[in-house]
Each structure stands twice: as structure tokens, then as C-alpha cells.
Write an enzyme that holds these catalytic residues in place. Structure first.
Site, PDB file in Angstrom:
ATOM      1  N   MET A  10       0.960  -1.089  -0.036  1.00 23.98           N
ATOM      2  CA  MET A  10       0.206   0.347  -0.114  1.00 23.98           C
ATOM      3  C   MET A  10       1.171   1.540  -0.130  1.00 23.98           C
ATOM      4  O   MET A  10       0.985   1.810   1.113  1.00 23.98           O
ATOM      5  CB  MET A  10      -0.814  -0.099   1.403  1.00 23.98           C
ATOM      6  N   GLN A  52     -11.055   2.950   0.189  1.00 22.04           N
ATOM      7  CA  GLN A  52     -10.330   4.677   0.898  1.00 22.04           C
ATOM      8  C   GLN A  52     -10.852   5.522  -0.205  1.00 22.04           C
ATOM      9  O   GLN A  52     -11.702   6.322   1.248  1.00 22.04           O
ATOM     10  CB  GLN A  52      -9.124   4.975   0.544  1.00 22.04           C
ATOM     11  N   THR A  83       2.442   1.620   5.837  1.00 15.29           N
ATOM     12  CA  THR A  83       1.321   3.165   5.224  1.00 15.29           C
ATOM     13  C   THR A  83       0.967   3.808   6.283  1.00 15.29           C
ATOM     14  O   THR A  83       0.341   3.108   7.766  1.00 15.29           O
ATOM     15  CB  THR A  83       0.531   2.151   4.600  1.00 15.29           C
ATOM     16  N   ASN A  84       1.032   5.079   6.333  1.00 16.87           N
ATOM     17  CA  ASN A  84       0.870   5.862   6.830  1.00 16.87           C
ATOM     18  C   ASN A  84      -1.224   5.807   7.333  1.00 16.87           C
ATOM     19  O   ASN A  84      -1.603   5.814   8.661  1.00 16.87           O
ATOM     20  CB  ASN A  84       1.162   7.405   7.053  1.00 16.87           C
ATOM     21  N   THR A  85      -1.440   6.105   6.314  1.00 18.06           N
ATOM     22  CA  THR A  85      -2.815   6.033   6.743  1.00 18.06           C
ATOM     23  C   THR A  85      -3.343   4.873   6.963  1.00 18.06           C
ATOM     24  O   THR A  85      -4.642   5.449   7.346  1.00 18.06           O
ATOM     25  CB  THR A  85      -3.400   6.651   4.546  1.00 18.06           C
ATOM     26  N   CYS A 197       3.819   9.931   4.219  1.00 24.27           N
ATOM     27  CA  CYS A 197       3.115   8.914   4.108  1.00 24.27           C
ATOM     28  C   CYS A 197       4.406   8.271   3.512  1.00 24.27           C
ATOM     29  O   CYS A 197       5.624   8.862   2.867  1.00 24.27           O
ATOM     30  CB  CYS A 197       2.275   9.723   2.626  1.00 24.27           C
ATOM     31  N   THR A 198       4.572   6.544   3.767  1.00 23.90           N
ATOM     32  CA  THR A 198       5.664   6.066   2.845  1.00 23.90           C
ATOM     33  C   THR A 198       5.926   6.823   1.777  1.00 23.90           C
ATOM     34  O   THR A 198       6.799   5.638   1.307  1.00 23.90           O
ATOM     35  CB  THR A 198       4.900   4.386   3.500  1.00 23.90           C
ATOM     36  N   GLU A 199       5.522   7.191   1.239  1.00 26.82           N
ATOM     37  CA  GLU A 199       5.789   7.131  -0.825  1.00 26.82           C
ATOM     38  C   GLU A 199       6.817   8.827  -1.047  1.00 26.82           C
ATOM     39  O   GLU A 199       7.639   8.430  -1.603  1.00 26.82           O
ATOM     40  CB  GLU A 199       4.339   7.004  -1.325  1.00 26.82           C
TER      41      GLU A 199
END
Length: 230
Positions: A10, A52, A83-85, A197-199
Site C-alpha cells: 500500500m 479508501q 503505510t501511514n494512512t 506518507c511512506t511514498e
């Protein structure tokens, strides 16, 4: 060495970053041919992204709980949601398993306190920036002052994450837009910026700005290594 459980996919773009950082961390501490013991379950992100944006968090909780149980059954001694979200659903996941969940906001909050920062800015998806599950944890548990960009900037940050970074597209124009947003957050008095956010760490790195940029992927991965080797 304990086995690290990773709930990834994710997106897979950031999950591979987790895998690399955790293995590098174990090798750095143990040397030689050592690498991390990892149980990884990677989900299909397309239906998750759709749910989401539909706001169907109950269905998302079912998906994550099922994946978390499979990771535990595979022998993991801890769980990271990569993932943060999706830490919005951390309480449901944590309640369904018998191994500790290493929460990304806790790893980040601990790092911020160790660095001595008090006022921080948060970048991430609109879910992470606007909903309380992440900000309030930092505010209440770590006594931090957390600010976010304005509404138009939040929409841009969100759009870049989903339309570009999650599909592996690194756009120099988007990078400049992010850095301009960071400039304005610095003007607002922030002492550090959480890349929540991990991206985002794939687009903006510390060398790009003088303000401390806290890459939650790197921080979370480091907490996993510390747990595994403790």
C-alpha cells in the site's frame, strides 16, 4: 532474532523500501551475511484505494485484519502496517492479533521527542492530514504542536501521492511543488516536517531542504530492526 511481520502493498513502491531498509539495518548491526527474518503479506492496492475514497473503512478493516492474522500465523513476532494512512485502522488490527503492532506514529513521535522538536508539520494523504487518528496521537501522546498545509496544498500533496508516487512516477515539477509547500511551513514556524506518507521519501529527501525531514518509512523500519534485535 525476532521475525518482523510486514503488511505491505500500500503501495508496493514503498513496501520494497521497507524491505531494503530493514535488511540493511540488520546487516549494519550484525554484519557478515546477516539479514532480517521477515514475514511479508502484500495486498492488492487497487481495491484498497477504491474503498479508501469511498470511505468504506469497515471493509478495509476486514482486509487488514485478515492479512494481519495470516502474518501472525506465518510466525511473525511483531507487525508493521507499511503505510501511514491505514493506521486509521490500527485499533481494529491490534485487537485481532496477539503480537505487538509497532505503530508508525509512535515510532515517529519517539524520534521527534529524542530530537527535541516541539512544533512539527505533517505531510501525507488527506486522510492522514485531516483526520484525527494520526495528528491527535502525536498531540496527546507526545505533546507536539502539529500543523498541516492549507486546503489547496493538501489536495496537491494527496494527488501526487496517489497519481504519481504510488505508481512509481517521480515528477521533478511535483518535487518543486512539495518543496514550496515545505518553505511555507517553515515560514509558519515548524521545526521539522514529517513525511507522513511512506511514498513521500521517494520524492523528497533530506538533501533537498535545510529543515529536518522526518521520513516515516525509515523511522518505522528502524523501530522494526530495534525490536527484532532486542
Amino acid at each position: 532474532m525476532k521475525t518482523i511481520g510486514l503488511l505491505g502493498g500500500m503501495s508496493w513502491e514503498s513496501t520494497q523500501h521497507y524491505y531494503r531498509l530493514i535488511n540493511q539495518g540488520v546487516k549494519q548491526q550484525l554484519g557478515g551475511l546477516h539479514s532480517a527474518q521477515i514475514a511479508l503479506y502484500s495486498v492488492d492496492f487497487a481495491p484498497i484505494e477504491s474503498l479508501q475514497h469511498q470511505g468504506n473503512w469497515a471493509a478495509l478493516a476486514d482486509i487488514l485484519v485478515d492479512a494481519a492474522k495470516k502474518i501472525e500465523a506465518a510466525g511473525a513476532d511483531s507487525l508493521l502496517i507499511c503505510t501511514n494512512t491505514m493506521h486509521k485502522l490500527a485499533p481494529q488490527v491490534e485487537a485481532a492479533i496477539n503480537i505487538p503492532l509497532l505503530h508508525i506514529a509512535d515510532a515517529t513521535g519517539d524520534a521527534i521527542k529524542q530530537m527535541g522538536f516541539r512544533k512539527v508539520a505533517l505531510l501525507g494523504t488527506t486522510f492522514t492530514m485531516e483526520q484525527p487518528f494520526y495528528k491527535q496521537r502525536l498531540i496527546e501522546k507526545y505533546a507536539l504542536d502539529v500543523i498541516v498545509p492549507n486546503e489547496q496544498q493538501r489536495a496537491l500533496v494527496h494527488q501526487v501521492i496517489y497519481n504519481e508516487l504510488c505508481v512509481g512516477h517521480i515528477n521533478p515539477k511535483s518535487k518543486q511543488q512539495y518543496l514550496q509547500i515545505i518553505d511555507q511551513l517553515v515560514e509558519a514556524g515548524t521545526e521539522a516536517v514529517i513525511l507522513g506518507c511512506t511514498e513521500i521519501g521517494l520524492l523528497v529527501q533530506q538533501d533537498d531542504h535545510a529543515i529536518p525531514l522526518l521520513d516515516t518509512t525509515a523511522i518505522h523500519a528502524a523501530s522494526a530492526v530495534n525490536f527484532a534485535l532486542s
